[in-house]
Design a protein around this motif. Structure first.
Motif, PDB file in Angstrom:
ATOM      1  N   GLY A  63      48.321 -76.088  83.125  1.00 45.46           N
ATOM      2  CA  GLY A  63      49.122 -74.938  83.546  1.00 45.46           C
ATOM      3  C   GLY A  63      49.751 -74.208  82.366  1.00 45.46           C
ATOM      4  O   GLY A  63      49.794 -72.987  82.323  1.00 45.46           O
ATOM      5  N   LEU A  64      50.216 -74.973  81.383  1.00 43.49           N
ATOM      6  CA  LEU A  64      50.914 -74.366  80.244  1.00 43.49           C
ATOM      7  C   LEU A  64      49.969 -73.648  79.294  1.00 43.49           C
ATOM      8  O   LEU A  64      50.383 -72.758  78.548  1.00 43.49           O
ATOM      9  CB  LEU A  64      51.704 -75.436  79.479  1.00 43.49           C
ATOM     10  CG  LEU A  64      52.934 -75.979  80.217  1.00 43.49           C
ATOM     11  CD1 LEU A  64      53.571 -77.112  79.427  1.00 43.49           C
ATOM     12  CD2 LEU A  64      53.943 -74.860  80.463  1.00 43.49           C
ATOM     13  N   THR A  65      48.695 -74.031  79.301  1.00 40.04           N
ATOM     14  CA  THR A  65      47.740 -73.390  78.394  1.00 40.04           C
ATOM     15  C   THR A  65      46.890 -72.336  79.107  1.00 40.04           C
ATOM     16  O   THR A  65      46.082 -71.673  78.466  1.00 40.04           O
ATOM     17  CB  THR A  65      46.818 -74.444  77.731  1.00 40.04           C
ATOM     18  OG1 THR A  65      46.214 -75.235  78.764  1.00 40.04           O
ATOM     19  CG2 THR A  65      47.599 -75.346  76.794  1.00 40.04           C
ATOM     20  N   ALA A  66      47.077 -72.171  80.420  1.00 35.29           N
ATOM     21  CA  ALA A  66      46.332 -71.134  81.155  1.00 35.29           C
ATOM     22  C   ALA A  66      46.777 -69.756  80.655  1.00 35.29           C
ATOM     23  O   ALA A  66      47.919 -69.591  80.222  1.00 35.29           O
ATOM     24  CB  ALA A  66      46.596 -71.265  82.649  1.00 35.29           C
ATOM     25  N   PRO A  67      45.865 -68.753  80.689  1.00 30.37           N
ATOM     26  CA  PRO A  67      46.241 -67.401  80.231  1.00 30.37           C
ATOM     27  C   PRO A  67      47.551 -66.920  80.873  1.00 30.37           C
ATOM     28  O   PRO A  67      48.429 -66.428  80.167  1.00 30.37           O
ATOM     29  CB  PRO A  67      45.049 -66.558  80.693  1.00 30.37           C
ATOM     30  CG  PRO A  67      43.892 -67.510  80.750  1.00 30.37           C
ATOM     31  CD  PRO A  67      44.460 -68.849  81.120  1.00 30.37           C
ATOM     32  N   ALA A  68      47.669 -67.077  82.183  1.00 32.27           N
ATOM     33  CA  ALA A  68      48.946 -66.817  82.854  1.00 32.27           C
ATOM     34  C   ALA A  68      49.550 -68.198  83.147  1.00 32.27           C
ATOM     35  O   ALA A  68      49.156 -68.866  84.089  1.00 32.27           O
ATOM     36  CB  ALA A  68      48.737 -66.032  84.139  1.00 32.27           C
ATOM     37  N   ALA A  69      50.510 -68.598  82.307  1.00 27.89           N
ATOM     38  CA  ALA A  69      51.025 -69.969  82.379  1.00 27.89           C
ATOM     39  C   ALA A  69      51.720 -70.246  83.709  1.00 27.89           C
ATOM     40  O   ALA A  69      52.343 -69.356  84.293  1.00 27.89           O
ATOM     41  CB  ALA A  69      52.004 -70.207  81.231  1.00 27.89           C
ATOM     42  N   PHE A  70      51.582 -71.476  84.190  1.00 28.25           N
ATOM     43  CA  PHE A  70      52.254 -71.866  85.436  1.00 28.25           C
ATOM     44  C   PHE A  70      52.603 -73.342  85.405  1.00 28.25           C
ATOM     45  O   PHE A  70      51.980 -74.127  84.676  1.00 28.25           O
ATOM     46  CB  PHE A  70      51.375 -71.547  86.658  1.00 28.25           C
ATOM     47  CG  PHE A  70      50.099 -72.355  86.714  1.00 28.25           C
ATOM     48  CD1 PHE A  70      50.049 -73.565  87.399  1.00 28.25           C
ATOM     49  CD2 PHE A  70      48.945 -71.917  86.070  1.00 28.25           C
ATOM     50  CE1 PHE A  70      48.890 -74.316  87.449  1.00 28.25           C
ATOM     51  CE2 PHE A  70      47.765 -72.663  86.116  1.00 28.25           C
ATOM     52  CZ  PHE A  70      47.741 -73.866  86.801  1.00 28.25           C
ATOM     53  N   ARG A 306      51.856 -74.055  72.337  1.00 29.10           N
ATOM     54  CA  ARG A 306      51.609 -72.669  72.735  1.00 29.10           C
ATOM     55  C   ARG A 306      52.755 -71.798  72.240  1.00 29.10           C
ATOM     56  O   ARG A 306      53.913 -72.215  72.291  1.00 29.10           O
ATOM     57  CB  ARG A 306      51.500 -72.539  74.252  1.00 29.10           C
ATOM     58  CG  ARG A 306      51.344 -71.078  74.682  1.00 29.10           C
ATOM     59  CD  ARG A 306      50.922 -70.939  76.116  1.00 29.10           C
ATOM     60  NE  ARG A 306      50.688 -69.541  76.463  1.00 29.10           N
ATOM     61  CZ  ARG A 306      50.073 -69.153  77.574  1.00 29.10           C
ATOM     62  NH1 ARG A 306      49.635 -70.067  78.440  1.00 29.10           N
ATOM     63  NH2 ARG A 306      49.901 -67.876  77.825  1.00 29.10           N
ATOM     64  N   THR A 307      52.397 -70.618  71.806  1.00 25.49           N
ATOM     65  CA  THR A 307      53.414 -69.634  71.470  1.00 25.49           C
ATOM     66  C   THR A 307      53.512 -68.641  72.618  1.00 25.49           C
ATOM     67  O   THR A 307      52.498 -68.087  73.055  1.00 25.49           O
ATOM     68  CB  THR A 307      53.067 -68.899  70.163  1.00 25.49           C
ATOM     69  OG1 THR A 307      52.972 -69.869  69.123  1.00 25.49           O
ATOM     70  CG2 THR A 307      54.137 -67.877  69.813  1.00 25.49           C
ATOM     71  N   PHE A 308      54.707 -68.471  73.139  1.00 25.30           N
ATOM     72  CA  PHE A 308      54.965 -67.483  74.187  1.00 25.30           C
ATOM     73  C   PHE A 308      55.612 -66.268  73.523  1.00 25.30           C
ATOM     74  O   PHE A 308      56.582 -66.422  72.766  1.00 25.30           O
ATOM     75  CB  PHE A 308      55.897 -68.046  75.258  1.00 25.30           C
ATOM     76  CG  PHE A 308      55.304 -69.180  76.066  1.00 25.30           C
ATOM     77  CD1 PHE A 308      54.604 -68.933  77.253  1.00 25.30           C
ATOM     78  CD2 PHE A 308      55.450 -70.493  75.642  1.00 25.30           C
ATOM     79  CE1 PHE A 308      54.066 -69.983  77.993  1.00 25.30           C
ATOM     80  CE2 PHE A 308      54.910 -71.544  76.384  1.00 25.30           C
ATOM     81  CZ  PHE A 308      54.215 -71.284  77.560  1.00 25.30           C
ATOM     82  N   ILE A 314      56.306 -67.909  82.627  1.00 23.60           N
ATOM     83  CA  ILE A 314      55.668 -69.074  83.247  1.00 23.60           C
ATOM     84  C   ILE A 314      55.962 -68.973  84.740  1.00 23.60           C
ATOM     85  O   ILE A 314      57.125 -68.906  85.153  1.00 23.60           O
ATOM     86  CB  ILE A 314      56.247 -70.405  82.699  1.00 23.60           C
ATOM     87  CG1 ILE A 314      56.073 -70.478  81.177  1.00 23.60           C
ATOM     88  CG2 ILE A 314      55.582 -71.597  83.382  1.00 23.60           C
ATOM     89  CD1 ILE A 314      56.801 -71.663  80.543  1.00 23.60           C
ATOM     90  N   HIS A 315      54.916 -68.928  85.545  1.00 24.33           N
ATOM     91  CA  HIS A 315      55.071 -68.815  87.002  1.00 24.33           C
ATOM     92  C   HIS A 315      55.408 -70.204  87.558  1.00 24.33           C
ATOM     93  O   HIS A 315      54.678 -71.162  87.318  1.00 24.33           O
ATOM     94  CB  HIS A 315      53.748 -68.296  87.591  1.00 24.33           C
ATOM     95  CG  HIS A 315      53.836 -67.868  89.010  1.00 24.33           C
ATOM     96  ND1 HIS A 315      52.817 -67.206  89.640  1.00 24.33           N
ATOM     97  CD2 HIS A 315      54.813 -68.005  89.936  1.00 24.33           C
ATOM     98  CE1 HIS A 315      53.158 -66.943  90.884  1.00 24.33           C
ATOM     99  NE2 HIS A 315      54.368 -67.430  91.083  1.00 24.33           N
ATOM    100  N   THR A 316      56.530 -70.310  88.265  1.00 21.27           N
ATOM    101  CA  THR A 316      56.977 -71.638  88.705  1.00 21.27           C
ATOM    102  C   THR A 316      56.963 -71.841  90.222  1.00 21.27           C
ATOM    103  O   THR A 316      56.984 -72.980  90.684  1.00 21.27           O
ATOM    104  CB  THR A 316      58.406 -71.935  88.191  1.00 21.27           C
ATOM    105  OG1 THR A 316      59.283 -70.884  88.626  1.00 21.27           O
ATOM    106  CG2 THR A 316      58.425 -72.012  86.674  1.00 21.27           C
ATOM    107  N   GLU A 317      56.992 -70.769  90.999  1.00 20.36           N
ATOM    108  CA  GLU A 317      56.983 -70.976  92.463  1.00 20.36           C
ATOM    109  C   GLU A 317      56.570 -69.718  93.212  1.00 20.36           C
ATOM    110  O   GLU A 317      56.863 -68.601  92.790  1.00 20.36           O
ATOM    111  CB  GLU A 317      58.374 -71.405  92.962  1.00 20.36           C
ATOM    112  CG  GLU A 317      58.376 -71.827  94.432  1.00 20.36           C
ATOM    113  CD  GLU A 317      59.706 -72.425  94.891  1.00 20.36           C
ATOM    114  OE1 GLU A 317      60.765 -71.836  94.586  1.00 20.36           O
ATOM    115  OE2 GLU A 317      59.677 -73.472  95.564  1.00 20.36           O
TER     116      GLU A 317
END
Ligand code: AVJ
Length: 356
Positions: A63-70, A306-308, A314-317
């Protein structure tokens, strides 16, 4: 408070799920209640979930390394997160719990008459078991099955309940509800009522929700049913405030996720680098929660980083909101035959019973 009855489509053939789990037996005949011995004490707490620490790390890294992090919303509920959620339910802006409690209090007897007495009450996401306990009087279950991610927490809750209701058979199950529900043999097969309050169904996408409800329908006989709480679509400012309260409790709940990720993954998140974001998207009919980087942030963990960029999220819910008619239609589609809904006067929230 209003109540309305909707006679749904034909009773669909009962689906027999086969997850290959050794923990379930399947009966072809669904009529008579299964005569099952009272489980031995050592069987009363069953964890069907595999040890998930490795799983969790893989899932978090992906999730953290996905293009749109979640990060999955299931990681909110560590001991602090559970307490913060409990605080959320007491906030003036978070109307969901208050309205649902009001509906159960006001329509309890009607709900009891509709669902029928006796049988097995299966509480999905039971937590402290408080909501189910308030219905014991009107539902009079013979067996109570509490299901939650942590069987540990349930154990304490059930200890108190067993003392208050010594003649009720009680069972704690540790399971991740995002995975197919595996009910062990100790769960009686006759007249099962699945109880899914709190609008937790909103964490699934509508497609996942439909599959989930179909799965539940497949696990009860024709005298069984579903009792579920669902948050309804309403004006955006009300929904925005419910998930971004003035005291900042929901912000703390969201940010605490990073502490939980640090514990599981050994990552270097600093909550000070992140900002709570929550908003209703009417087009997708969902509230989204995100954590947004306040500045460029570099996060590391064993084996990765990862650099943000500033402003990256980060999408959480997701918390989906339904129109009552759409939810009723979904229940009919997955095989339920009769749906009854109770709502508050503003139609902000609904409790529905569906007959299997
Ligand atoms: C427990 C999933 C129903 O979506 O309203 C509350 C969780 N998140 N505030 C919800 C939650 C932010 C809650 N559910």
């Amino acid at each position: 408070m209003t109540s309305k009855q909707l006679q749904g489509g034909p009773i669909a053939a009962r689906l027999e799920r086969d997850d290959g789990g050794a923990l379930t037996t399947r009966r072809r005949d669904t009529g008579a209640p299964a005569a099952i011995r009272s489980p031995e004490p050592h069987e009363r707490e069953v964890s069907c979930a595999p040890p998930q620490a490795v799983d969790a790390r893989d899932e978090l890294r992906a999730g953290l390394t996905a293009p749109a992090a979640f990060v999955s919303s299931k990681y909110f509920y560590d001991p602090l997160g559970s307490r913060l959620f409990d605080a959320i339910t007491r906030l003036p802006e978070y109307y969901l719990t208050r309205i649902e409690t009001g509906i159960f209090a006001r329509h309890g007897h009607d709900i009891g008459r509709t669902a029928g007495r006796g049988g097995t009450l299966i509480d999905l996401g039971a937590g402290n078991c408080e909501k189910a306990q308030r219905l014991f009087g009107v539902l009079q279950p013979q067996q109570y099955v509490a299901v939650d991610i942590s069987a540990e927490y349930l154990r304490d809750a059930l200890k108190g309940l067993r003392f208050l209701y010594p003649s009720m058979d009680m069972l704690a199950l540790g399971q991740d509800l995002a995975k197919p529900l595996l009910l062990p043999d100790a769960v009686r097969r006759g007249k099962r009522l699945f109880f899914y309050p709190g609008s937790s169904i909103g964490n699934f996408t509508p497609e996942q929700a439909e599959d989930f409800l179909r799965g539940l329908h497949g696990q009860c006989s024709e005298d069984g049913g579903l009792l579920i709480g669902v948050d309804l679509v309403k004006d955006k400012p009300v929904l925005d405030a419910a998930y971004d309260d003035a005291l900042g409790v929901t912000a703390a709940f969201n940010l605490n996720l990073l502490n939980q990720v640090n514990v599981i993954l050994g990552s270097s998140f600093d909550v000070n680098d992140w900002q709570h974001r929550a908003f209703f998207d009417p087009r997708l009919s969902r509230v989204e929660m995100h954590l947004q980087a306040r500045r460029t942030v570099r996060v590391t963990w064993p084996g990765g980083a990862r650099t943000f960029e500033a402003g990256e999220r980060i999408h959480t819910e997701n918390s989906y909101k339904y129109r009552l008619a759409d939810f009723e239609a979904m229940l009919s589609r997955v095989g339920y035959s009769a749906v009854t809904a109770w709502t508050d006067e503003r139609q902000w929230y609904a409790v529905l019973h569906a007959r299997a």
